[in-house]
Design a protein around this motif. Sequence first.
Motif, PDB file in Angstrom:
ATOM      1  N   GLU A  32       0.832  -1.211   0.000  1.00  0.00           N
ATOM      2  CA  GLU A  32       0.000   0.000   0.000  1.00  0.00           C
ATOM      3  C   GLU A  32       0.868   1.262   0.000  1.00  0.00           C
ATOM      4  O   GLU A  32       1.774   1.393   0.830  1.00  0.00           O
ATOM      5  CB  GLU A  32      -0.847  -0.023   1.270  1.00  0.00           C
TER       6      GLU A  32
ATOM      7  N   SER B 241      -3.971   5.883   0.042  1.00  0.00           N
ATOM      8  CA  SER B 241      -5.001   6.332  -0.886  1.00  0.00           C
ATOM      9  C   SER B 241      -4.679   7.742  -1.369  1.00  0.00           C
ATOM     10  O   SER B 241      -4.377   8.625  -0.572  1.00  0.00           O
ATOM     11  CB  SER B 241      -6.362   6.300  -0.190  1.00  0.00           C
ATOM     12  N   GLY B 242      -4.741   7.928  -2.687  1.00  0.00           N
ATOM     13  CA  GLY B 242      -4.465   9.239  -3.267  1.00  0.00           C
ATOM     14  C   GLY B 242      -3.012   9.654  -3.183  1.00  0.00           C
ATOM     15  O   GLY B 242      -2.677  10.828  -3.371  1.00  0.00           O
TER      16      GLY B 242
ATOM     17  N   THR C  16      -9.475   6.216  -5.592  1.00  0.00           N
ATOM     18  CA  THR C  16      -9.587   7.645  -5.896  1.00  0.00           C
ATOM     19  C   THR C  16      -9.880   7.900  -7.380  1.00  0.00           C
ATOM     20  O   THR C  16     -10.720   8.734  -7.713  1.00  0.00           O
ATOM     21  CB  THR C  16      -8.267   8.359  -5.483  1.00  0.00           C
TER      22      THR C  16
END
Length: 247
Positions: free
Chosen positions: A175, A178-179, A228
């Motif tokens: 990971e 996010s974004g 996203t």
Amino acid sequence: MARPGRVERELRRKIESGEKLFLLLSDPEKPLSLEIVARFEEAGADALLVGGSLNITPYDIDEYIGKLRSGGVRLPTILFPGGVNNVARSADAILFMSLLNSLDPYWLIGAQVSAALLVKRLGLEAIPTAYIIVGHGGAAGHVGRAQPIPLDNIYVVSSYAAAAELLGFHAIYVEAGSGSPRPVPPEAVRYARTAAEEPILIAGGGVREPEHARRLVEAGADAIVVGTLAEKQPEKALKLLSYVKRR
Ligand code: 1GP
């Protein structure tokens, strides 16, 4: 030992037949609409991940999944929990995650202890998942008190991935957050894949370019997560899906 459940077996069946998986991510705080999710399902998405770090209750998730189901969505729904508050009965499965590079024992084992009996009671299929945060890390890195693996020493991912495999995790999720301004690097995926053959290898965070997604699957990712982009530029995300699925 946890045997793979129905959802995991189906994902593995596809992977073993040579498919790459596209996992659509929807955060119930800013959920993807029924129409968008239905379009991704029709285009060949393999599952819907549902979850988020902040401001979510199980009721929000149940309501959201209920809305999708009554709108005709049949995609498997897999919880991608930002915390114990994401454990919801309406999902088909849960990524039962440990954030391996957290400095806080809570995110290594504490949250899991809080949630375990509930997961069993609700009959949720658990997919034991090693969560490894690299680079920027986003909100997940901040909330999870991660010590993200630096992009200029990304080979360290291989040690985490090998440890995850030896500890018996069924999946590894690399990971970038996010974004994230820097998407999850293919090198991180390559190091993870080389070190651990057996777990399902999931990559996500900041993936915006179809070509980048292609490089991730070439590096050995079994599954690409997109959130996203699907929210902000669904047409481009559908194109990215076609790059992942066409191989
Ligand atoms: C976040 O990896 C996922 O946990 C997806 O990231 O929102 O940047 O697609 P994006």
